[in-house]
Scaffold this motif. Structure first.
Motif, mmCIF file in Angstrom:
data_model
loop_
_atom_site.group_PDB
_atom_site.id
_atom_site.type_symbol
_atom_site.label_atom_id
_atom_site.label_comp_id
_atom_site.label_asym_id
_atom_site.label_seq_id
_atom_site.Cartn_x
_atom_site.Cartn_y
_atom_site.Cartn_z
ATOM 1 N N GLN A 21 0.823 -1.215 0.000
ATOM 2 C CA GLN A 21 0.000 0.000 0.000
ATOM 3 C C GLN A 21 0.857 1.266 0.000
ATOM 4 O OE1 GLN A 21 -3.030 -0.207 3.058
ATOM 5 N NE2 GLN A 21 -4.026 -1.946 2.095
ATOM 6 N N LYS A 22 1.778 1.309 -0.954
ATOM 7 C CA LYS A 22 2.641 2.473 -1.150
ATOM 8 C C LYS A 22 2.266 3.170 -2.457
ATOM 9 C CE LYS A 22 5.410 1.089 2.269
ATOM 10 N NZ LYS A 22 5.578 1.825 3.555
ATOM 11 N N THR A 23 2.240 4.482 -2.442
ATOM 12 C CA THR A 23 2.019 5.239 -3.674
ATOM 13 C C THR A 23 3.254 5.162 -4.546
ATOM 14 O OG1 THR A 23 0.442 6.759 -2.648
ATOM 15 C CG2 THR A 23 1.587 7.550 -4.610
ATOM 16 N N LEU A 24 3.039 4.939 -5.842
ATOM 17 C CA LEU A 24 4.126 4.798 -6.804
ATOM 18 C C LEU A 24 4.027 5.899 -7.856
ATOM 19 C CD1 LEU A 24 6.384 3.327 -8.424
ATOM 20 C CD2 LEU A 24 4.589 1.832 -9.352
ATOM 21 N N VAL A 25 5.129 6.634 -8.033
ATOM 22 C CA VAL A 25 5.242 7.603 -9.129
ATOM 23 C C VAL A 25 6.311 7.070 -10.065
ATOM 24 C CG1 VAL A 25 5.765 9.970 -9.788
ATOM 25 C CG2 VAL A 25 4.562 9.523 -7.636
ATOM 26 N N THR A 26 5.946 6.821 -11.317
ATOM 27 C CA THR A 26 6.866 6.161 -12.236
ATOM 28 C C THR A 26 7.013 6.947 -13.535
ATOM 29 O OG1 THR A 26 7.338 4.060 -13.375
ATOM 30 C CG2 THR A 26 5.036 4.729 -13.238
ATOM 31 N N ALA A 27 8.184 6.853 -14.127
ATOM 32 C CA ALA A 27 8.441 7.511 -15.411
ATOM 33 C C ALA A 27 9.340 6.606 -16.239
ATOM 34 C CB ALA A 27 9.094 8.878 -15.213
ATOM 35 N N ALA A 28 9.338 6.847 -17.549
ATOM 36 C CA ALA A 28 10.182 6.076 -18.459
ATOM 37 C C ALA A 28 10.574 6.962 -19.630
ATOM 38 C CB ALA A 28 9.446 4.827 -18.958
ATOM 39 N N ILE A 29 11.763 6.723 -20.186
ATOM 40 C CA ILE A 29 12.246 7.486 -21.335
ATOM 41 C C ILE A 29 12.926 6.554 -22.329
ATOM 42 C CG2 ILE A 29 12.516 9.712 -20.149
ATOM 43 C CD1 ILE A 29 15.488 9.049 -19.766
ATOM 44 N N LEU A 30 12.833 6.895 -23.601
ATOM 45 C CA LEU A 30 13.536 6.182 -24.654
ATOM 46 C C LEU A 30 13.596 7.078 -25.878
ATOM 47 C CD1 LEU A 30 14.882 3.511 -25.594
ATOM 48 C CD2 LEU A 30 12.638 2.822 -26.480
ATOM 49 N N ARG A 31 14.763 7.222 -26.454
ATOM 50 C CA ARG A 31 14.981 8.065 -27.622
ATOM 51 C C ARG A 31 14.493 9.496 -27.356
ATOM 52 N NH1 ARG A 31 16.125 6.429 -32.492
ATOM 53 N NH2 ARG A 31 14.540 7.705 -33.481
ATOM 54 N N PHE A 32 13.353 9.899 -27.901
ATOM 55 C CA PHE A 32 12.834 11.250 -27.724
ATOM 56 C C PHE A 32 11.471 11.251 -27.023
ATOM 57 C CE2 PHE A 32 15.441 11.153 -31.577
ATOM 58 C CZ PHE A 32 16.380 12.135 -31.291
ATOM 59 N N ASP A 33 11.094 10.106 -26.439
ATOM 60 C CA ASP A 33 9.757 9.965 -25.858
ATOM 61 C C ASP A 33 9.819 9.680 -24.368
ATOM 62 O OD1 ASP A 33 8.369 10.198 -28.383
ATOM 63 O OD2 ASP A 33 9.130 8.196 -28.853
ATOM 64 N N GLY A 34 8.870 10.267 -23.632
ATOM 65 C CA GLY A 34 8.786 10.028 -22.203
ATOM 66 C C GLY A 34 7.357 9.776 -21.778
ATOM 67 N N GLN A 35 7.201 9.094 -20.651
ATOM 68 C CA GLN A 35 5.869 8.883 -20.092
ATOM 69 C C GLN A 35 5.945 8.929 -18.574
ATOM 70 O OE1 GLN A 35 4.960 5.013 -21.842
ATOM 71 N NE2 GLN A 35 5.430 4.001 -19.913
ATOM 72 N N LEU A 36 4.800 9.247 -17.974
ATOM 73 C CA LEU A 36 4.752 9.465 -16.528
ATOM 74 C C LEU A 36 3.366 9.143 -16.004
ATOM 75 C CD1 LEU A 36 5.972 10.990 -13.875
ATOM 76 C CD2 LEU A 36 4.731 12.951 -14.780
ATOM 77 N N SER A 37 3.299 8.495 -14.840
ATOM 78 C CA SER A 37 2.012 8.275 -14.192
ATOM 79 C C SER A 37 2.231 8.005 -12.708
ATOM 80 C CB SER A 37 1.256 7.098 -14.816
ATOM 81 O OG SER A 37 -0.080 7.049 -14.341
ATOM 82 N N THR A 38 1.127 8.053 -11.971
ATOM 83 C CA THR A 38 1.118 7.715 -10.545
ATOM 84 C C THR A 38 0.143 6.563 -10.350
ATOM 85 O OG1 THR A 38 1.683 9.943 -9.813
ATOM 86 C CG2 THR A 38 0.551 8.536 -8.217
ATOM 87 N N PHE A 39 0.523 5.597 -9.522
ATOM 88 C CA PHE A 39 -0.332 4.432 -9.292
ATOM 89 C C PHE A 39 -0.629 4.269 -7.804
ATOM 90 C CE2 PHE A 39 1.825 3.552 -13.329
ATOM 91 C CZ PHE A 39 0.717 3.311 -14.136
ATOM 92 N N LYS A 40 -1.931 4.204 -7.493
ATOM 93 C CA LYS A 40 -2.407 4.033 -6.118
ATOM 94 C C LYS A 40 -3.521 2.992 -6.096
ATOM 95 C CE LYS A 40 -3.191 8.547 -5.502
ATOM 96 N NZ LYS A 40 -3.429 9.830 -4.786
ATOM 97 N N ALA A 41 -3.261 1.854 -6.729
ATOM 98 C CA ALA A 41 -4.299 0.834 -6.879
ATOM 99 C C ALA A 41 -4.767 0.267 -5.544
ATOM 100 C CB ALA A 41 -3.789 -0.290 -7.780
#
Length: 256
Positions: free
Chosen positions: A146-166
């Motif tokens: 039950q920990k909040t997760l903030v995650t990101a990823a990068i590759l070449r010129f693209d990035g993504q980001l989200s938070t997960f609290k399932a």
């Protein structure tokens, strides 16, 4: 509750005068314990901004050493620390930036055997790892503890980001709701194989730090249930809505 010293009041003055943060929010940051997975391209700006923000305790999980090829994007490290453990290099840089922050070095590879032990002592986890196996492990451990997760990823010129609290249930998805399985081996190249724009790590790691601060202080809108996509070549941000999958093998309705 520990009071702020005179130097801390000056250091965090631009935070404290923000009505949304104020003294109470800065105190929450000071009391927070954040675990960062990876001290690389994402972890570098993430850790720097979290330390600058006054996070009380920063844990760093990384078993790698600093190499010359890291320095194009991993701005936490420096040429004179090539060959040093990344956790040691990071701790030195963060101490120089903000001596009020306690840095805990976990110079080990994250595994199923140690994930629960490492995560247990922290309030929130920020994942800057570079492979799907680790991302799944981080997601699954955060859900179970039950920990909040903030995650990101990068590759070449693209990035993504989200938070997960399932762990909060509907409508919050987990990482597996979005990516049920890892892609087939070899279908997605690594940064070592495909390259990555150095400054892209700065963009996404800084956004990741911002979301961690928001989660700790309770300000703004959480990224839970949304995925931020960034195309650096187009200079374009796009947000996609995410939904919890009732059939998710981790957080689906079959779970008790």
């Amino acid at each position: 509750m520990a009071a702020f010293g005179t130097d801390e009041l000056e250091r965090y003055a631009r935070h404290i005068i923000l009505p949304e943060i104020g003294g109470a929010g800065q105190q929450a940051l000071k009391q927070a314990r954040v675990l960062v997975i990876g001290a690389g391209g994402l972890g570098s700006p993430l850790l720097l901004y979290l330390a600058a923000a006054g996070i009380g305790t920063l844990g760093i999980v990384d078993d790698d050493t600093v190499s010359l090829s890291n320095l194009q994007r991993q701005v936490l490290h420096s040429t004179d620390r090539i060959g040093a453990k990344k956790t040691e290099s990071a701790a030195a840089a963060l101490a120089a930036l903000n001596p009020h922050v306690r840095v805990v070095e976990h110079s080990e590879r994250l595994t199923e055997a140690n994930a629960g032990r490492l995560f247990a002592g922290y309030d929130i986890v920020a994942d800057g790892s570079d492979n799907f196996d680790t991302r799944f492990l981080v997601n699954d451990t955060c859900y179970r503890l039950q920990k909040t997760l903030v995650t990101a990823a990068i590759l070449r010129f693209d990035g993504q980001l989200s938070t997960f609290k399932a762990y909060l249930g509907d409508p919050h998805p987990c990482y597996r709701c979005v990516f049920p399985e890892a892609p087939p081996p070899g279908s997605i190249p690594s940064c070592q194989e495909a390259g990555v724009l150095g400054a892209l790590g700065g963009v996404m790691g800084s956004l990741q730090a911002l979301e961690v601060v928001k989660e700790i202080t309770g300000i703004g809108d959480s990224m839970s249930g949304r995925l931020l996509l960034y195309d650096a070549l187009r200079g374009d941000f796009r947000t996609v809505k995410l939904r919890r999958d009732p059939h998710c093998r981790l957080c689906g309705d079959h779970e008790a």
